[in-house]
Design a protein around this motif. Structure first.
Motif, PDB file in Angstrom:
ATOM      1  N   ALA A 112     -75.100 -16.994 -34.097  1.00  0.00           N
ATOM      2  CA  ALA A 112     -75.163 -18.218 -34.188  1.00  0.00           C
ATOM      3  C   ALA A 112     -74.077 -19.149 -33.460  1.00  0.00           C
ATOM      4  O   ALA A 112     -74.302 -20.387 -33.156  1.00  0.00           O
ATOM      5  CB  ALA A 112     -75.127 -18.569 -35.794  1.00  0.00           C
ATOM      6  N   LEU A 113     -73.008 -18.656 -33.063  1.00  0.00           N
ATOM      7  CA  LEU A 113     -72.103 -19.064 -32.257  1.00  0.00           C
ATOM      8  C   LEU A 113     -72.268 -19.239 -31.105  1.00  0.00           C
ATOM      9  O   LEU A 113     -72.195 -20.351 -30.234  1.00  0.00           O
ATOM     10  CB  LEU A 113     -70.833 -18.179 -32.345  1.00  0.00           C
ATOM     11  CG  LEU A 113     -70.057 -18.067 -33.667  1.00  0.00           C
ATOM     12  CD1 LEU A 113     -68.693 -17.247 -33.727  1.00  0.00           C
ATOM     13  CD2 LEU A 113     -69.345 -19.650 -34.001  1.00  0.00           C
ATOM     14  N   ALA A 114     -73.251 -18.233 -30.428  1.00  0.00           N
ATOM     15  CA  ALA A 114     -73.769 -18.357 -28.893  1.00  0.00           C
ATOM     16  C   ALA A 114     -74.665 -19.473 -28.923  1.00  0.00           C
ATOM     17  O   ALA A 114     -74.669 -20.556 -28.056  1.00  0.00           O
ATOM     18  CB  ALA A 114     -74.484 -17.240 -28.450  1.00  0.00           C
ATOM     19  N   ALA A 115     -75.681 -20.098 -30.030  1.00  0.00           N
ATOM     20  CA  ALA A 115     -76.357 -21.009 -30.267  1.00  0.00           C
ATOM     21  C   ALA A 115     -75.601 -22.388 -30.270  1.00  0.00           C
ATOM     22  O   ALA A 115     -75.997 -23.200 -29.628  1.00  0.00           O
ATOM     23  CB  ALA A 115     -77.393 -20.989 -31.372  1.00  0.00           C
TER      24      ALA A 115
ATOM     25  N   SER B  72     -82.484 -11.626 -33.437  1.00  0.00           N
ATOM     26  CA  SER B  72     -81.320 -12.294 -33.609  1.00  0.00           C
ATOM     27  C   SER B  72     -81.743 -13.835 -33.413  1.00  0.00           C
ATOM     28  O   SER B  72     -81.203 -14.741 -34.311  1.00  0.00           O
ATOM     29  CB  SER B  72     -80.445 -12.017 -32.636  1.00  0.00           C
ATOM     30  OG  SER B  72     -79.505 -10.862 -32.737  1.00  0.00           O
ATOM     31  N   HIS B  73     -82.549 -14.117 -32.462  1.00  0.00           N
ATOM     32  CA  HIS B  73     -83.044 -15.512 -32.346  1.00  0.00           C
ATOM     33  C   HIS B  73     -83.929 -15.901 -33.511  1.00  0.00           C
ATOM     34  O   HIS B  73     -83.787 -16.999 -33.969  1.00  0.00           O
ATOM     35  CB  HIS B  73     -83.815 -15.812 -30.953  1.00  0.00           C
ATOM     36  CG  HIS B  73     -84.448 -17.046 -30.940  1.00  0.00           C
ATOM     37  ND1 HIS B  73     -85.702 -17.476 -31.199  1.00  0.00           N
ATOM     38  CD2 HIS B  73     -83.919 -17.963 -29.998  1.00  0.00           C
ATOM     39  CE1 HIS B  73     -85.758 -18.701 -30.885  1.00  0.00           C
ATOM     40  NE2 HIS B  73     -84.820 -19.047 -30.112  1.00  0.00           N
ATOM     41  N   GLY B  74     -84.839 -15.122 -33.699  1.00  0.00           N
ATOM     42  CA  GLY B  74     -85.603 -15.427 -35.097  1.00  0.00           C
ATOM     43  C   GLY B  74     -84.752 -15.523 -36.180  1.00  0.00           C
ATOM     44  O   GLY B  74     -85.527 -16.076 -37.192  1.00  0.00           O
TER      45      GLY B  74
ATOM     46  N   LEU C 244     -83.866 -22.545 -38.664  1.00  0.00           N
ATOM     47  CA  LEU C 244     -85.017 -23.199 -37.910  1.00  0.00           C
ATOM     48  C   LEU C 244     -84.490 -24.309 -37.364  1.00  0.00           C
ATOM     49  O   LEU C 244     -84.947 -24.527 -36.335  1.00  0.00           O
ATOM     50  CB  LEU C 244     -86.083 -23.479 -39.183  1.00  0.00           C
ATOM     51  CG  LEU C 244     -87.322 -24.409 -38.245  1.00  0.00           C
ATOM     52  CD1 LEU C 244     -88.002 -23.468 -37.269  1.00  0.00           C
ATOM     53  CD2 LEU C 244     -88.429 -24.668 -39.544  1.00  0.00           C
ATOM     54  N   PRO C 245     -83.655 -25.188 -37.959  1.00  0.00           N
ATOM     55  CA  PRO C 245     -83.256 -26.549 -37.298  1.00  0.00           C
ATOM     56  C   PRO C 245     -82.629 -26.147 -36.007  1.00  0.00           C
ATOM     57  O   PRO C 245     -82.455 -26.847 -34.907  1.00  0.00           O
ATOM     58  CB  PRO C 245     -82.281 -27.084 -38.123  1.00  0.00           C
ATOM     59  CG  PRO C 245     -82.672 -26.722 -39.481  1.00  0.00           C
ATOM     60  CD  PRO C 245     -83.221 -25.489 -39.307  1.00  0.00           C
ATOM     61  N   THR C 246     -81.817 -24.936 -35.863  1.00  0.00           N
ATOM     62  CA  THR C 246     -80.984 -24.711 -34.804  1.00  0.00           C
ATOM     63  C   THR C 246     -82.098 -24.190 -33.612  1.00  0.00           C
ATOM     64  O   THR C 246     -82.184 -24.695 -32.567  1.00  0.00           O
ATOM     65  CB  THR C 246     -80.188 -23.329 -35.050  1.00  0.00           C
ATOM     66  OG1 THR C 246     -79.237 -23.566 -36.097  1.00  0.00           O
ATOM     67  CG2 THR C 246     -79.329 -22.816 -33.782  1.00  0.00           C
ATOM     68  N   ARG C 247     -83.247 -23.239 -33.946  1.00  0.00           N
ATOM     69  CA  ARG C 247     -84.119 -22.927 -33.066  1.00  0.00           C
ATOM     70  C   ARG C 247     -84.913 -24.202 -32.495  1.00  0.00           C
ATOM     71  O   ARG C 247     -85.315 -24.231 -31.195  1.00  0.00           O
ATOM     72  CB  ARG C 247     -85.077 -22.056 -33.805  1.00  0.00           C
ATOM     73  CG  ARG C 247     -84.592 -20.308 -33.888  1.00  0.00           C
ATOM     74  CD  ARG C 247     -85.612 -19.849 -34.561  1.00  0.00           C
ATOM     75  NE  ARG C 247     -85.565 -19.680 -35.841  1.00  0.00           N
ATOM     76  CZ  ARG C 247     -86.641 -19.561 -36.805  1.00  0.00           C
ATOM     77  NH1 ARG C 247     -87.886 -19.456 -35.972  1.00  0.00           N
ATOM     78  NH2 ARG C 247     -86.672 -19.842 -38.093  1.00  0.00           N
ATOM     79  N   ARG C 248     -84.929 -25.156 -33.344  1.00  0.00           N
ATOM     80  CA  ARG C 248     -85.770 -26.420 -32.829  1.00  0.00           C
ATOM     81  C   ARG C 248     -85.077 -27.191 -31.767  1.00  0.00           C
ATOM     82  O   ARG C 248     -85.405 -28.086 -30.880  1.00  0.00           O
ATOM     83  CB  ARG C 248     -86.362 -27.251 -34.012  1.00  0.00           C
ATOM     84  CG  ARG C 248     -87.215 -26.949 -34.730  1.00  0.00           C
ATOM     85  CD  ARG C 248     -87.608 -27.717 -35.981  1.00  0.00           C
ATOM     86  NE  ARG C 248     -88.910 -26.997 -36.815  1.00  0.00           N
ATOM     87  CZ  ARG C 248     -89.086 -28.019 -37.760  1.00  0.00           C
ATOM     88  NH1 ARG C 248     -88.443 -28.693 -38.549  1.00  0.00           N
ATOM     89  NH2 ARG C 248     -90.183 -27.376 -38.563  1.00  0.00           N
ATOM     90  N   GLN C 249     -83.806 -26.792 -31.873  1.00  0.00           N
ATOM     91  CA  GLN C 249     -82.702 -27.532 -30.611  1.00  0.00           C
ATOM     92  C   GLN C 249     -82.580 -26.495 -29.570  1.00  0.00           C
ATOM     93  O   GLN C 249     -81.970 -27.209 -28.337  1.00  0.00           O
ATOM     94  CB  GLN C 249     -81.380 -27.755 -31.427  1.00  0.00           C
ATOM     95  CG  GLN C 249     -81.582 -28.934 -32.633  1.00  0.00           C
ATOM     96  CD  GLN C 249     -80.076 -28.880 -33.074  1.00  0.00           C
ATOM     97  OE1 GLN C 249     -79.238 -29.652 -32.345  1.00  0.00           O
ATOM     98  NE2 GLN C 249     -79.895 -28.339 -34.470  1.00  0.00           N
TER      99      GLN C 249
END
Length: 258
Positions: free
Chosen positions: A142-145, A162-164, A168-173
């Motif tokens: 999460a900190l990497a993102a 970990s990505h999965g 969802l809002p983070t993955r969309r960005q």
């Protein structure tokens, strides 16, 4: 039989309660486990260095040291659960492919040696290596993102799982630039040589999801082990470790470029 078990932080992080539940359920199968899930790679390395671990669930990079120099023996591996990884940038980034990355690229990543080795191979089409890129280590995916989205890094390395698990809002960005497709890497459950006489019994306790009771099967699903574990032979282990050694030297397998 009571076993001291250490789970690699890249597999067990934030799942300590679930491992405790699984250990309680496996007690019914004759295996009593004292499970430790270190929060960091440094704690994991220190715990193994103490020499008290009977079982270690390790990623394939860490398994090289454990098997070839530490005397650990193969027990099992998660069934059909390959270790793949992603390289991602911010969705607003100008980069559309891995080849758009430039020297000076900053890479956010956790202390996961397997993800780092595979990630560096995936950067080769951009001609990036240790000499012209910077790695920024953080404690969690999460900190990497967050670092990428705030402009503190151009890309981040993520284990696919970990990505999965990111919101969802983070993955969309984030924009996926490349995904590894090696297919032959998994975590390994390894037993210390002092347990060699009991390895068959230990293996049987973990292998064979068809005869697991409903509660144990449910606990494994929560841990991402829907199909449980499969027996792991010495030859299969050596083949996997040889592949990791090759990845350290140069590109192996394939990748998927969006």
């Amino acid at each position: 039989m009571k076993l001291q078990v250490i789970v690699a932080p890249d597999f067990g992080q934030e799942r300590g309660i679930d491992w405790i539940l699984l250990s309680a359920l496996l007690r019914r199968r004759g295996i009593e486990m004292d499970v430790r899930v270190p929060a960091t790679l440094a704690e994991y390395d220190s715990a193994i260095a103490l020499g008290s671990a009977d079982l270690v669930l390790a990623n394939p990079v860490d398994a090289i040291e454990l098997v070839r120099r530490g005397g650990y023996l193969p027990v099992a591996r998660p069934t059909l659960k390959q270790d793949e990884m992603y390289v991602a940038c911010a969705a607003e980034s100008r980069a559309r492919t891995i080849r758009d990355l430039r020297p000076g690229c900053r890479i956010a990543l956790t202390a996961d040696r397997c993800v780092e080795i595979v990630g560096l191979r995936l950067l080769e089409p951009a001609n990036l290596d240790n000499s012209n890129s910077t790695r920024i280590r953080v404690d969690t995916p999460a900190l990497a993102a967050e670092l990428v989205l705030s402009g503190g890094a151009e890309v981040a390395f993520f284990a696919a799982e970990s990505h999965g698990a990111l919101p969802l809002p983070t993955r969309r960005q984030l924009r996926l630039l490349v995904k590894s497709e090696i297919g032959d890497l998994t975590h390994l459950l390894l037993g210390h040589a002092r347990q060699s006489e009991h390895l068959a019994e230990i293996r049987q306790a973990f292998v064979g999801p068809s005869d697991l009771d409903a509660q144990t099967a449910s606990a494994m699903r929560v841990l991402g082990l829907e199909l449980g574990f499969s027996a792991l032979s010495y030859g299969e282990t050596e083949d996997m470790l040889d592949l990791v050694e090759a990845l350290r030297e140069g590109p192996v397998g394939s990748a998927s470029f969006p």
